[in-house]
Scaffold this active site. Structure first.
Site, mmCIF file in Angstrom:
data_model
loop_
_atom_site.group_PDB
_atom_site.id
_atom_site.type_symbol
_atom_site.label_atom_id
_atom_site.label_comp_id
_atom_site.label_asym_id
_atom_site.label_seq_id
_atom_site.Cartn_x
_atom_site.Cartn_y
_atom_site.Cartn_z
ATOM 1 C CE LYS A 152 2.200 -13.962 97.071
ATOM 2 N NZ LYS A 152 1.658 -15.305 96.805
ATOM 3 C CB SER A 204 -0.134 -16.096 101.432
ATOM 4 O OG SER A 204 0.225 -17.468 101.486
ATOM 5 C CG HIS A 249 4.598 -7.054 69.935
ATOM 6 N ND1 HIS A 249 3.754 -7.891 69.256
ATOM 7 C CD2 HIS A 249 4.805 -5.974 69.119
ATOM 8 C CE1 HIS A 249 3.471 -7.369 68.065
ATOM 9 N NE2 HIS A 249 4.080 -6.204 67.983
ATOM 10 C CD GLU A 260 -4.422 -13.371 91.264
ATOM 11 O OE1 GLU A 260 -3.196 -13.377 91.192
ATOM 12 O OE2 GLU A 260 -5.059 -13.935 92.181
#
Length: 617
Positions: A424, A418, A297, A431
């Site tokens: 970044k 980025s 969970h 992804e």
């Protein structure tokens, strides 16, 4: 012949009169330049109706000779019909006899036993001489009707809708392979002579080489891979190339091509899946002694070996390999010889073509064979499930690389920056693995929806089977190596990973397990463990901070031998069964899994090698 057809023929003659015609494609190009509406199909019809004579020039190249004017009436197609006993003799214009004979053969006029056509003469054998006059009249009516009511050329909108060459051309090498196998069957059945078969076979192999070298491609007039290859074949060998149509249909042809394609491509996917699984196991062994929180969970549950956490993905991928192996057994049956749906009276041994193509056997029902796309749907399901497994990897690595976790640092070559924030380092591979799962699931849903209401045998809806499977194959072929590279080059930050392994009272279960070994019912032990957790929460302590006096004060059964188990590493080491999370258990389980993966990869490699050799790929 209608006025419209006669007018068109005069325009065509005028456009082509001063040009050298080497192929139907030349006809299409020239007529288009004169503003005459044309497709590959209408170009073939134009040459046929004009009685174009196919020959070779001084350099050995194919050339078409056209008449100086268009024939005006049927009289110039079939000048006269005479009969002598049981033989009818039909005289036609030069080059028109084959066309007229084909109309007669197709009509199946009663009392005709057979026809032999030359350049301008047709000999027709009759069962009895008394039927000569009736047959003669039937032939005249037939030819008159066929010249004015030929099969309609599809409208441009229909042609554009039904056209599939832009995606099924990738099946060309498989179509050629199945054609060569079918050609052998036609020779064995004495449908095609060995001499003609040699000419056709050499031309097909030459086309295959030219396609592989990028020298031959379909054009805008080709409808699908079958018609494109037939056009190319006929341009090389002439009308004898049409002999390949005997005994088969595009219905069994396309399902044969698609099966061969998928047997190869799913084998390649299996090799990539296996390679990724082995990379994961290698990194898992490296991390078997790294202790991290385990999660349920998304909450801290119990400490685990990170090697086990990582290796779980290899176990999922092994199941994918097993599914591909099972799928291969069901798919490895040849449908070639099923014809349109009812088999073929010309091919008595479809098992021979199956053997030549490397199939293990032949399907049992021809109607099922041409309509079956279970093997495509099942492949799409397997690819979708692989994508889901990759998506789970992507989700976890996205979390692992976040500042909140900080467990993993990705290599620069497998991450991006980025455009505005210089600090970044984005996990794009992870992804994209998440995102592309939706694409493969959508492809599966697309085909299942196509298949759900199809009656009887082949339906044109089945043309929609190829784009979804091609897309899923291509998606996984891109994604698998990228995921493998990301994992192989990732750095694991051990200190950060282990820092939280005993936080959040992840060791509470150890107290209940310890008490169970002392004869305390687990339900009571569970309550005592809860009492200890509440004490720690109240006093701002972790379980590992408790000493012997603290434990005895809470319950007399919490003796000093519990203390080693209130350490994450000790708790993990205590779970030493074959399913345990101890480093030794994890490595042992990984060794067993690696053996199973190698076995499945060996099967895939063997199948790939066999098919590639048979198909000449």
């Amino acid at each position: 012949m209608t006025r419209e057809r006669l007018h068109r023929q005069r325009l065509v003659i005028a456009a082509l009169s001063d040009s050298l015609i080497h192929s139907q494609s030349d006809v299409v190009r020239i007529l288009k330049s004169h503003g005459i509406k044309v497709t590959q199909a209408t170009a073939s019809r134009d040459l046929e109706e004009l009685g174009a004579v196919r020959g070779k020039d001084s350099d050995g190249r194919i050339v078409y000779q056209l008449p100086s004017r268009a024939p005006a009436t049927l009289g110039e197609r079939a000048l006269e019909i005479k009969f002598n006993g049981q033989i009818l003799v039909v005289k036609t214009a030069p080059g028109a006899a084959q066309l007229v004979a084909s109309r007669i053969d197709s009509a199946k006029i009663s009392d005709i036993m057979g026809t032999i056509a030359g350049d301008d003469t047709i000999f027709i054998a009759l069962e009895k001489a008394s039927s000569a006059k009736r047959v003669s009249e039937a032939i005249r009516e037939l030819v008159d009707a066929s010249m004015s009511t030929r099969k309609r050329t599809p409208a441009d909108a229909l042609f554009a809708l039904s056209r599939s060459i832009h995606f099924d051309w990738r099946l060309a090498s498989y179509d050629i392979a199945s054609s060569l196998a079918h050609l052998q069957s036609l020779v064995q059945e004495k449908i095609v002579s060995p001499g003609d078969a040699e000419v056709i076979g050499d031309a097909l192999r030459e086309i295959s080489r030219e396609i592989a070298a990028g020298k031959m491609e379909p054009d805008q007039t080709d409808e699908d891979v079958h018609s494109a290859l037939e056009r190319m074949l006929k341009e090389k060998v002439g009308e004898v190339g049409g002999a390949l149509r005997a005994g088969r249909s595009r219905n069994d042809q396309i399902v044969t091509d698609l099966k061969l394609f998928l047997l190869i491509e799913m084998g390649e996917i299996a090799m990539k899946v296996g390679s990724l699984a082995k990379t994961i196991l290698s990194r898992a062994d490296e991390c078997s002694d790294v202790i991290t929180p385990g999660f349920t969970h998304l909450q801290h549950a119990q400490p685990v070996s990170f090697g086990q956490e990582l290796a779980k993905h290899a176990f999922a991928l092994e199941r994918d390999l097993s599914r591909i192996s099972d799928w291969r057994k069901r798919t490895d049956l040849s449908p070639l010889g099923s014809g349109a749906l009812a088999g073929s009276s010309l091919i008595s041994k479809p098992e021979e073509a199956a053997r030549v193509l490397g199939f293990s056997g032949v399907v049992g029902n021809s109607i099922d064979a041409v309509s079956d796309r279970d093997f495509v749907a099942e492949a799409l399901f397997i690819l979708s499930l692989i994508s889901i497994h990759l998506s789970k990897i992507g989700e976890e690595f996205t979390l692992f690389t976040s500042q909140e976790f900080g467990w993993v640092s990705l290599a620069d070559e497998y991450s991006t920056g980025s455009s505005i924030m210089p600090q970044k380092k984005n996990p794009d591979v992870a992804e994209l693995a998440r995102g592309k799962a939706g694409r493969t699931i959508g492809n599966l849903t697309t085909l299942l929806t196509v298949l759900k209401g199809l009656p009887f045998s082949y339906n044109r809806d089945l043309q929609e089977d190829k784009e979804p499977i091609f897309d899923s194959i291509d998606t996984l072929a891109l994604l698998l190596p990228a995921i493998e590279g990301m994992i192989a080059t990732a750095s694991f930050v051990r200190e950060r990973m282990e820092a939280g392994s005993d936080q959040g009272f992840a060791l509470a279960t150890e107290i209940a397990d310890f008490l169970a070994t002392k004869g305390v019912p687990f339900s009571q032990g569970h309550e005592i463990a809860g009492k200890v957790v509440r004490h720690c929460e109240k006093n701002g302590l972790e379980l590992s901070h408790l000493n012997e006096d603290d434990l005895l004060a809470l319950d007399s059964r919490l003796t000093a031998d519990l203390i080693p188990r209130l350490d994450a590493r000790g708790a993990v080491a205590s779970r030493s069964s074959s399913l345990g999370t101890s480093p030794s258990s994890v490595k042992a389980a990984n060794r067993v899994l690696l053996t199973e993966i190698e076995s499945l990869l060996s099967q895939s490699r063997s199948s790939l090698d066999r098919l590639s050799k048979v198909l000449g790929l």
